[in-house]
Scaffold this active site. Structure first.
Site, PDB file in Angstrom:
ATOM      1  N   SER A   1     -75.325 -10.934  46.226  1.00 20.68           N
ATOM      2  CA  SER A   1     -76.578 -10.736  45.785  1.00 20.68           C
ATOM      3  C   SER A   1     -77.671 -11.407  46.536  1.00 20.68           C
ATOM      4  CB  SER A   1     -76.600 -11.797  44.397  1.00 20.68           C
ATOM      5  OG  SER A   1     -77.859 -11.732  43.694  1.00 20.68           O
TER       6      SER A   1
ATOM      7  N   ASP B   1     -83.585  -7.555  45.785  1.00 17.61           N
ATOM      8  CA  ASP B   1     -82.621  -8.433  46.618  1.00 17.61           C
ATOM      9  C   ASP B   1     -81.547  -7.468  47.289  1.00 17.61           C
ATOM     10  OD1 ASP B   1     -81.269  -7.749  44.409  1.00 17.61           O
ATOM     11  OD2 ASP B   1     -80.321  -9.698  44.179  1.00 17.61           O
TER      12      ASP B   1
ATOM     13  N   ASP C   1     -78.597  -6.377  46.778  1.00 16.31           N
ATOM     14  CA  ASP C   1     -77.855  -5.296  45.765  1.00 16.31           C
ATOM     15  C   ASP C   1     -78.849  -4.756  44.970  1.00 16.31           C
ATOM     16  OD1 ASP C   1     -78.020  -7.985  44.487  1.00 16.31           O
ATOM     17  OD2 ASP C   1     -76.382  -7.224  43.337  1.00 16.31           O
TER      18      ASP C   1
ATOM     19  N   ASP D   1     -80.446  -5.559  42.264  1.00 15.86           N
ATOM     20  CA  ASP D   1     -80.446  -5.645  40.846  1.00 15.86           C
ATOM     21  C   ASP D   1     -81.275  -6.583  40.237  1.00 15.86           C
ATOM     22  OD1 ASP D   1     -79.256  -7.944  41.889  1.00 15.86           O
ATOM     23  OD2 ASP D   1     -77.498  -8.169  40.543  1.00 15.86           O
TER      24      ASP D   1
END
Length: 597
Positions: free
Chosen positions: A157, A312, A314, A316
């Site tokens: 993340s 960010d 990834d 999400d």
């Protein structure tokens, strides 16, 4: 742990690790075992094994039992495979078990995703492996679209560049929760042998299936289908200019395409557009933190943009900034954007008769109750859940099964939002599209999003949020954080910021009580989690929670002050009072953290 045991663990790791780069790191340290620095490093790498927690693995990359590497990932995948075979015996017998694997731009993503696919394939589980970087929400969407029993995304993340992680998902597209999380952990801990085939053999046998565009097109179509006002977008899109940054991650391919297809002018920060696991322009690729958005804000000021958007690595999480009346960009917090999106989604569902029967908004317990006041305007029930978006997805799934209540929107303060039901994790791509439409909608009414936010404050009261984090790295860190939480539990807090504590909620003990009458406890409907919450006179809430993925403890302050009249002067007075309250509380909490040893 004794030095001898550390060395034994290191030698065992060297014998088992098949990856040369990770193995050689440990071999070099063992060769210098008498050097104080090498000894210290060996201890940190081997004093414990990286724990497969309730969501998977996350840690610093490198050789060692306490590091993210191919050996730990292969064991985790073998344990997950063993659990799947037991959980779905008919599919296992028929050879129809399926898993999907995605990864972001972090270092070693290729090694970690490949070995995950190879272990699944060796266990007779068809592994659908993306050919390139993909966002976490697309992984969740792909699990549901392909009918997989599980999925894995290789990501850490928004953590610093030295980290990577491994998140496990279930067949509903959500991260695993009980009882599957505990069952998988038990299987991972019991692994004695890892089955493995080559990638070439897996592809040839059909047990590793490479996927890309067919899922991308469906995912993007789903995102666009969630929007409420395509005619407004078509008419007004050219009037809005977006500056966007994927922070060297996976977001650009979808955010640029979706917003571009809608007709919006998207200017991507050139220095941050390309995926790069070093994240060279930021200390942390975290849209929650102002330094990460510095380049985007600078470009937006130059381009006179209407909005800054960030995802960010990834994709999400979703962060934003908007210009004020003087053209200075104001960073919008996760709680503020969550309230704005909730307001717009609920308003639109009501206007277009798309509001489900018995609608429910789900938020985490550390998310500001600002959104509760917004939901009340639209007669929407609010349900609290534990921190972590998997619990929002879990509650959504339970409502779907039971059929009495229906999901309307979900959010958590850490920049996570879910505006649709096709994925079961926070989705920065869908949030970006909905934010773009929301910006156009309020612009058509002669308002900026900051104007709308102030209108909501005047209607609902002013809410201000402060988060406080302190890191406690190394062997002693967990003990220090445990000591802080124990002290807060045993000694309690009678006041904070001059406000009396009216109620304490102890999620670990699954109770809440009035500190003036601590023997009279009331049960609360949450699974156990190491969280303490203090509810103050006037409505402010202070929450304490050690992180489950980093060596830090975090406090959340959600303060609220009534706005006595629907005027700018009354709002300014409320902001001043809330700011002073937050400053007092922060000072008191920092004193507690600084005293911890």
């Amino acid at each position: 742990m004794e030095e001898k045991e550390i060395l034994e663990r290191a030698k065992k790791y060297i014998a088992e690790e098949k990856d040369e780069s990770f193995r050689s790191e440990v071999e070099a340290l063992v060769a210098k075992k008498d050097d104080p620095e090498a000894k210290k490093e060996l201890e940190d790498r081997f004093y414990q094994s990286l724990e497969f927690g309730t969501g998977g693995l996350r840690g610093v990359m490198g050789g060692g039992t306490n590091r993210m590497n191919t050996l730990n990932i292969s064991k985790a995948t073998q344990g997950l495979a063993n659990y799947l075979i037991k959980a779905f015996p008919e599919e296992a017998k028929a050879g129809t078990l399926k898993a999907c694997i995605a990864y972001d731009s972090r270092h070693n993503h290729d090694k970690f995703s490949d070995i995950t696919a190879r272990v699944f394939a060796a266990n007779g589980i068809t592994a659908y492996l993306f050919t390139g970087l993909r966002p976490t929400p697309e992984l969740s969407f792909a699990i549901r679209t392909l009918g997989c029993q599980t999925g894995v995304v290789v990501t850490a993340s928004h953590n610093p560049k030295v980290y990577n992680g491994y998140k496990a998902y279930w067949n509903d597209g959500a991260q695993v929760v009980e009882p599957h999380d505990v069952g998988i952990i038990n299987e991972v801990n019991a692994v004695s042998e890892v089955k493995l085939i080559s990638k070439e053999e897996g592809v040839k046998s059909g047990k590793i299936v490479l996927i890309d565009k067919e899922l991308d097109d469906k995912f993007q179509a789903m995102v666009k289908s969630q929007l409420f006002r395509p005619e407004l977008i078509k008419e007004k899109a050219s009037s809005v200019k977006v500056v966007y940054t994927p922070l060297h991650g996976t977001g650009a391919m979808h955010v640029e395409k979706v917003l571009g297809d809608l007709g919006l002018k998207v200017i991507t920060v050139p220095e941050q557009r390309e995926p790069n696991g070093d994240f060279p322009t930021v200390e942390k690729p975290n849209p929650e933190e102002a330094p990460a958005l510095k380049l985007a804000v600078s470009l937006a000021e130059k381009e006179k943009a209407d909005v800054v958007m960030a995802t960010d690595p990834d994709a999400d999480r979703f962060g934003t900034a908007f210009p004020d009346k003087d053209g200075n960009f104001v960073l919008v917090s996760g709680n503020q954007m969550g309230a704005l999106l909730a307001d717009y989604v609920l308003l639109s569902k009501k206007e277009f008769n798309k509001m489900p029967a018995n609608p429910v908004l789900i938020r985490s317990i550390v998310t500001s109750p600002f959104v509760d006041a917004v939901a009340k305007v639209y007669d929407v029930k609010v349900k609290e859940c534990l921190t972590g978006f998997k619990w929002i997805a879990y509650d959504e799934g339970q409502m779907e099964k039971e059929g009495r209540e229906h999901y309307a929107f979900g959010l958590e303060e850490s920049y996570g939002y879910l505006v649709e039901t096709e994925t079961r994790d926070k989705d920065g791509v869908s949030a970006a599209a909905m934010c773009a439409e929301m910006t156009l909608y309020w612009a058509s009414k002669g308002k900026s999003l900051l104007d709308r936010l102030n209108d909501m404050y005047k209607q609902c009261g002013y809410f201000e949020d402060v988060s406080i984090s302190k890191y406690f790295p190394g062997i002693s860190g967990p003990g220090i954080m445990s000591g802080i939480m124990t002290k807060l539990r045993t000694e309690g807090l009678k006041t904070l910021g001059g406000k009396k504590v009216l109620k304490i909620r102890d999620v670990q003990q699954q109770v809440q009580f009035d500190p003036a009458n601590p023997d009279k406890k009331e049960a609360i409907p949450f699974p156990k989690s190491n969280v303490l919450q203090f509810f103050l006179d006037g409505g402010t809430i202070v929450s304490a929670r050690p992180s489950g993925t980093e060596p830090k403890i975090k406090f959340y302050v959600n303060s609220t002050v009534p706005v006595t009249a629907a005027t700018d002067e009354a709002l300014a007075a409320a902001k001043k009072e809330a700011g002073e309250l937050c400053a007092k509380i922060k000072s008191e909490i920092m004193a507690v953290l600084d005293a911890a040893k």
